[in-house]
Scaffold this active site. Structure first.
Site, PDB file in Angstrom:
ATOM      1  N   PHE A 110      11.021  85.799  25.720  1.00  0.00           N
ATOM      2  CA  PHE A 110      10.434  85.027  24.631  1.00  0.00           C
ATOM      3  C   PHE A 110      11.399  84.846  23.466  1.00  0.00           C
ATOM      4  O   PHE A 110      11.261  83.928  22.683  1.00  0.00           O
ATOM      5  CB  PHE A 110       9.136  85.662  24.134  1.00  0.00           C
ATOM      6  CG  PHE A 110       9.273  87.071  23.618  1.00  0.00           C
ATOM      7  CD1 PHE A 110       9.808  87.316  22.370  1.00  0.00           C
ATOM      8  CD2 PHE A 110       8.842  88.138  24.378  1.00  0.00           C
ATOM      9  CE1 PHE A 110       9.919  88.602  21.893  1.00  0.00           C
ATOM     10  CE2 PHE A 110       8.956  89.423  23.898  1.00  0.00           C
ATOM     11  CZ  PHE A 110       9.502  89.662  22.661  1.00  0.00           C
ATOM     12  N   PRO A 167       4.932  92.416  30.994  1.00  0.00           N
ATOM     13  CA  PRO A 167       6.197  92.410  30.245  1.00  0.00           C
ATOM     14  C   PRO A 167       6.756  90.996  30.169  1.00  0.00           C
ATOM     15  O   PRO A 167       6.644  90.226  31.117  1.00  0.00           O
ATOM     16  CB  PRO A 167       7.098  93.324  31.078  1.00  0.00           C
ATOM     17  CG  PRO A 167       6.164  94.169  31.876  1.00  0.00           C
ATOM     18  CD  PRO A 167       4.974  93.309  32.158  1.00  0.00           C
ATOM     19  N   CYS A 168       7.346  90.671  29.035  1.00  0.00           N
ATOM     20  CA  CYS A 168       7.822  89.304  28.813  1.00  0.00           C
ATOM     21  C   CYS A 168       9.156  89.383  28.079  1.00  0.00           C
ATOM     22  O   CYS A 168       9.197  89.440  26.849  1.00  0.00           O
ATOM     23  CB  CYS A 168       6.785  88.533  27.997  1.00  0.00           C
ATOM     24  SG  CYS A 168       6.891  86.746  28.154  1.00  0.00           S
ATOM     25  N   GLN A 169      10.257  89.397  28.824  1.00  0.00           N
ATOM     26  CA  GLN A 169      11.567  89.623  28.229  1.00  0.00           C
ATOM     27  C   GLN A 169      12.193  88.380  27.604  1.00  0.00           C
ATOM     28  O   GLN A 169      13.059  88.474  26.761  1.00  0.00           O
ATOM     29  CB  GLN A 169      12.537  90.176  29.285  1.00  0.00           C
ATOM     30  CG  GLN A 169      12.392  91.669  29.504  1.00  0.00           C
ATOM     31  CD  GLN A 169      11.175  92.005  30.347  1.00  0.00           C
ATOM     32  OE1 GLN A 169      10.862  91.323  31.308  1.00  0.00           O
ATOM     33  NE2 GLN A 169      10.482  93.064  29.980  1.00  0.00           N
ATOM     34  N   ASN A 193      10.555  86.008  32.799  1.00  0.00           N
ATOM     35  CA  ASN A 193       9.131  86.170  32.506  1.00  0.00           C
ATOM     36  C   ASN A 193       8.267  85.988  33.750  1.00  0.00           C
ATOM     37  O   ASN A 193       7.109  85.577  33.656  1.00  0.00           O
ATOM     38  CB  ASN A 193       8.701  85.174  31.422  1.00  0.00           C
ATOM     39  CG  ASN A 193       9.454  85.400  30.128  1.00  0.00           C
ATOM     40  OD1 ASN A 193       9.848  86.510  29.823  1.00  0.00           O
ATOM     41  ND2 ASN A 193       9.677  84.338  29.378  1.00  0.00           N
TER      42      ASN A 193
END
Length: 504
Positions: free
Chosen positions: A200, A196-198, A214
């Site tokens: 960006f 998961p990459c919040q 991240n």
């Protein structure tokens, strides 16, 4: 190990897991008898091998624990013992139906797998196992699977009996990344995962890997550095495209140590849509392929070339649409009374049931089931509908959404249609399904069945995602939607794995 013995159950959570697995055992035996017209063994029948069978399953360690088993199972105890006695009587007829629920049978399979030489895989953020399944179907063997969600790990463990429990680890990746050697004792061919990459969306403020939101992506990159696999497949949402070049830089800076050498990685990325892989769903995902520098040099590889080959492999693939996934499955009615989602019924569906369409022909189902005819139906249960939502679902035609005039007088979110246009949407049968998402655990208004007055069931969503029909999702009913929605379609993963396998 799938069962923990009753004497070792430490808390209510472990007890509830035990009860769910016992319930699965009971239902599998019941549907087997139903399908084959067999009478269950009477519950009062004596059977000297009963204790041995229970020990083989792993629910007890000795006959003296039977009273404790009764205490834990409560009202399920009589049905459970009847199911076990029935399974003993019809053992030769049942084949491998119950193998996933026997610790002893799982161990035999695992011992056999250890002796086989196979391509090796590590899967971080494995979820319910869609990405792993695609690679397994192409001959890879998972050496470590990890996710923080307990229910996902339970589903993964149940459906992958070839893996020892110690290789399917529930926990935060940051607790594992510095001790991967505790789980892995060999070179790894491929590491996969979808961290998961919040952060960006605000990537212009700082590098994506430095944003504390991240951290999971950062730990995934660190895990790659620790394990030094030959290939990496990283999957993420399309929105991460704006920082894709930063990800390329992050991988190029890696220095993975292996056999006294330091290696870097070549990386490239592509937006891939699952529908072009013959999945009955339009699902765009950002796929990164990384190749270790020595492997790239030895084989004359570039990650861009691999991605080109993956895309080229889609040419000529048959295209499937939603109706292909919805064929050969019983019609259901949505429950109209609250708190009925966990209750089985003839009209609303059951967690485990007989599949009356076992022998019907459907090319899409043959694809996802790999040609197997599966006589059972898992997770096909309709979701509760309120009176208002029932009327909205009934009035809408395929392709209609929340702004449609037919529901204007009863639409509860009309004042927010500018931001919730897709709050209600009736799916179009002859097109690929819209993306199955984890939000379905909150509500399914965005995925209304094209013909029936209800939303898609978890099994229908799983078919759209290309999971085989015998992939059972454990846990609470609503959480199964999350497990399915977060997954990578196995058929898409299979195509990626096939190309990478060609270079191993």
């Amino acid at each position: 190990m799938i069962f923990k013995p009753v004497s070792a159950l430490a808390d209510k959570t472990e007890k509830s897991i035990f009860l769910e697995l016992a319930g699965v055992y009971i239902r599998l035996v019941e549907v087997f008898c139903q399908k084959n017209g067999l009478e269950p063994v009477p519950s009062e029948a004596g059977l000297p091998e009963l204790s041995g069978e229970l020990c083989s399953m792993g629910v007890i360690t000795c006959g003296e624990e039977l009273p404790l088993l009764g205490e834990v199972l409560g009202s399920q105890y009589v049905r459970f013992l009847q199911a076990v006695k029935t399974a003993i009587r019809y053992r030769n007829d049942m084949g491998g139906l119950l193998d996933r629920l026997y610790n002893s049978r799982r161990k035999k399979l695992q011992d056999r797998m250890r002796q086989e030489t196979s391509l090796s895989l590590v899967d971080f953020f494995c979820g319910a196992g869609g990405l792993s399944l695609g690679f397994i179907q192409e001959g890879f063997h998972v050496k470590l699977a990890n996710d923080i969600e307990d229910v996902c790990i339970r589903t993964y463990r149940y459906n992958h009996p070839e893996l020892p429990s110690g290789q399917v680890v529930q926990g935060d990746i940051k607790e594992i990344v510095d001790r991967t050697g505790d789980y892995i004792d060999q070179d790894i061919d491929v590491v996969v995962g979808g961290p998961p990459c919040q952060g960006f969306s605000e990537a212009n403020r700082q590098r994506v890997i430095d944003d504390p939101r991240n951290k999971l992506y950062k730990y995934f990159v660190k895990a790659v550095e620790q394990i030094a696999p030959r290939f990496v497949v990283m999957e993420n949402v399309k929105g991460m495209l704006k920082v894709a070049d930063q990800v390329v830089e992050d991988y190029s800076r890696l220095r993975a140590g292996k056999n006294g050498e330091n290696y870097s990685y070549l990386v490239d990325y592509r937006i891939l849509n699952s529908q072009y892989f013959s999945v009955a769903q339009s699902r765009e995902r950002l796929i990164y392929i990384a190749v270790r520098s020595d492997v790239a040099a030895e084989k004359g590889l570039t990650p861009g070339g691999i991605l080109d080959e993956i895309e080229a492999g889609c040419q000529g693939n048959p295209a499937y649409v939603l109706t292909d996934a919805l064929e050969d499955i019983p019609a259901l009615k949505a429950p109209r009374i609250k708190n009925q989602n966990e209750i089985d019924s003839e009209t609303c569906g059951k967690k485990i049931d007989v599949n009356p369409f076992e022998h019907h022909e459907n090319a899409y189902l043959d694809l996802i089931n790999q040609g197997r005819k599966i006589p059972w139906l898992f997770n096909h249960k309709a979701r509760y509908l309120s009176d208002v939502n029932y009327e909205i679902y009934r009035r809408l035609d395929q392709g209609d959404d929340a702004t449609n005039e037919k529901i204007r007088d009863i639409m509860p979110y009309a004042h927010r249609n500018h931001c919730f246009k897709d709050k209600y949407y009736k799916l179009i049968a002859d097109r690929p399904c819209r993306t199955i998402t984890a939000h379905l655990k909150m509500d399914c208004h965005s995925h209304i069945h094209p013909y029936q007055v209800r939303s898609l069931t978890p099994r229908e969503a799983a078919r759209v995602q290309s999971f085989p029909d015998d992939y059972l999702f454990l846990g609470a009913y609503l959480k199964t939607y999350m497990e399915i929605g977060n997954a990578v379609p196995p058929v898409m993963a299979r195509a990626i794995a096939k190309v990478i396998r060609g270079y191993l």
